[in-house]
Design a protein around this motif. Structure first.
Motif, PDB file in Angstrom:
ATOM      1  N   ARG A 190       0.833  -1.197   0.000  1.00 57.50           N
ATOM      2  CA  ARG A 190       0.000   0.000   0.000  1.00 57.50           C
ATOM      3  C   ARG A 190       0.872   1.253   0.000  1.00 57.50           C
ATOM      4  O   ARG A 190       2.039   1.219   0.375  1.00 57.50           O
ATOM      5  N   GLU A 193      -1.184   8.145   1.314  1.00 55.61           N
ATOM      6  CA  GLU A 193      -1.934   9.183   0.602  1.00 55.61           C
ATOM      7  C   GLU A 193      -2.249  10.312   1.571  1.00 55.61           C
ATOM      8  O   GLU A 193      -2.630  10.083   2.726  1.00 55.61           O
ATOM      9  N   TRP A 195      -4.307  13.599   2.916  1.00 54.79           N
ATOM     10  CA  TRP A 195      -5.679  14.099   2.930  1.00 54.79           C
ATOM     11  C   TRP A 195      -5.733  15.422   3.674  1.00 54.79           C
ATOM     12  O   TRP A 195      -5.060  15.611   4.691  1.00 54.79           O
ATOM     13  N   SER A 205      -8.608  14.313  -0.944  1.00 55.74           N
ATOM     14  CA  SER A 205      -7.289  13.770  -1.291  1.00 55.74           C
ATOM     15  C   SER A 205      -6.401  14.828  -1.939  1.00 55.74           C
ATOM     16  O   SER A 205      -6.839  15.586  -2.803  1.00 55.74           O
ATOM     17  N   THR A 236      -3.115   8.215   5.075  1.00 55.48           N
ATOM     18  CA  THR A 236      -3.669   6.867   5.165  1.00 55.48           C
ATOM     19  C   THR A 236      -2.907   5.951   4.213  1.00 55.48           C
ATOM     20  O   THR A 236      -2.219   6.403   3.299  1.00 55.48           O
ATOM     21  N   GLU A 238      -3.231   3.409   1.253  1.00 58.68           N
ATOM     22  CA  GLU A 238      -4.191   3.136   0.191  1.00 58.68           C
ATOM     23  C   GLU A 238      -3.559   2.257  -0.887  1.00 58.68           C
ATOM     24  O   GLU A 238      -2.348   2.022  -0.874  1.00 58.68           O
ATOM     25  N   GLY A 242      -3.805   4.785  -5.560  1.00 66.39           N
ATOM     26  CA  GLY A 242      -4.552   5.808  -4.852  1.00 66.39           C
ATOM     27  C   GLY A 242      -5.905   5.299  -4.388  1.00 66.39           C
ATOM     28  O   GLY A 242      -6.398   4.259  -4.835  1.00 66.39           O
ATOM     29  N   ALA A 243      -6.515   6.039  -3.466  1.00 65.36           N
ATOM     30  CA  ALA A 243      -7.806   5.636  -2.912  1.00 65.36           C
ATOM     31  C   ALA A 243      -8.868   5.625  -4.004  1.00 65.36           C
ATOM     32  O   ALA A 243      -9.019   6.598  -4.740  1.00 65.36           O
ATOM     33  N   PRO A 248     -11.048   7.720   1.456  1.00 63.21           N
ATOM     34  CA  PRO A 248     -10.046   6.929   2.197  1.00 63.21           C
ATOM     35  C   PRO A 248     -10.602   5.573   2.600  1.00 63.21           C
ATOM     36  O   PRO A 248     -11.743   5.459   3.065  1.00 63.21           O
ATOM     37  N   THR A 249      -9.778   4.539   2.396  1.00 69.15           N
ATOM     38  CA  THR A 249     -10.183   3.172   2.744  1.00 69.15           C
ATOM     39  C   THR A 249      -9.255   2.530   3.764  1.00 69.15           C
ATOM     40  O   THR A 249      -9.643   1.560   4.417  1.00 69.15           O
ATOM     41  N   GLY A 250      -8.032   3.046   3.878  1.00 64.68           N
ATOM     42  CA  GLY A 250      -7.055   2.430   4.766  1.00 64.68           C
ATOM     43  C   GLY A 250      -6.946   3.128   6.098  1.00 64.68           C
ATOM     44  O   GLY A 250      -7.588   4.164   6.343  1.00 64.68           O
TER      45      GLY A 250
END
Length: 261
Positions: A190, A193, A195, A205, A236, A238, A242-243, A248-250
């Motif tokens: 990963r 990223e 934010w 982002s 984060t 990602e 990228g997300a 954001p997912t991570g």
């Protein structure tokens, strides 16, 4: 390690400026020959000696603020073994054997990179005072332009309080200089990223950031108004691209409130 490797500058084969060299001397990152040359220059060059003193005054409070943490008993014997050094007794750790010391030195090196990028100025030679001469001025003297202020630094900290990145926000230019404390890549592949999170707003982002070299992130015009006190910069983990969907997912691995602008 040489702090000039921490930021993106063109290598033109020229020696570093006196200001950068003074910062490296204070941090203790010069090799033996470079350090000896710097010490001789301190003794013979009052201007360079003054720069060294300014760096000492500028960096000492930051190092003190980072504090220190106790080192696990098993850590230093393992490091000594990996380096091929002989084992030692259980004497109390010295200053350079404390986790906080090395975290502090790494963060300080990053700060030097920030200052070198944003506040690099040509040094004027130190000249003896001129002999007074009586003259009649014909036009008023033009006041000197004020020196450019050092831009505030926002540390993005991990959960344990250690610095992961240092960010310097330039709202007028819509840019954020990101200086990482060099770290290993994520084992799962990963990518970090960045934010921007306005107070009470959703994360937006600003793109992927590096884990081993300083670089500048451009902020879209539509987000510049959020580069204010009260907003948060967060990192984060990602997917490498990228997300997905700009959401954001991570996990958040580092964050910090934007410093006073």
């Amino acid at each position: 390690m040489n702090i000039r490797d921490l930021h993106d500058t063109h290598d033109d084969g020229q020696p570093p400026s006196a200001d950068i060299l003074a910062g490296e001397y204070v941090l203790g990152v010069l090799d033996a020959a470079q350090r000896a040359d710097a010490q001789r220059r301190i003794a013979s060059d009052p201007g360079f000696a003054r720069l060294v003193n300014q760096w000492e005054e500028r960096l000492a409070p930051l190092l003190e603020s980072l504090g220190s943490q106790p080192v696990p008993a098993h850590l230093w014997p393992r490091i000594r073994t990996s380096l091929g050094w002989p084992a030692v007794g259980t004497a109390a750790p010295r200053i350079w054997q404390r986790t906080g010391f090395w975290q502090g030195m790494t963060a300080l090196a990053a700060v030097v990179a920030l200052v070198a990028v944003f506040n690099r100025q040509q040094l004027q030679p130190v000249l003896p005072p001129p002999t007074p001469v009586a003259v009649t001025p014909t036009t008023p003297a033009t006041p000197a332009e004020p020196e450019q202020a050092t831009k505030p630094v926002t540390p993005l900290l991990h959960d344990d309080g250690s610095p992961g990145w240092l960010a310097s926000v330039d709202k007028a230019q819509g840019k954020v200089l990101m200086v990482p404390v060099p770290a290993a890549a994520d084992a799962a592949g990963r990518a970090p990223e960045l934010w921007l999170i306005p107070a009470g707003g959703k994360p937006r982002s600003l793109g992927l950031v590096s884990i081993n070299r300083a670089h500048t992130v451009s902020v879209p015009d539509t987000l510049r108004d959020a580069l204010v006190n009260g907003s948060v910069l967060a990192i984060t983990l990602e997917p490498a691209s990228g997300a997905p969907g700009g959401i954001p997912t991570g996990p958040i691995i580092a964050k910090g409130d934007i410093a006073a602008l």
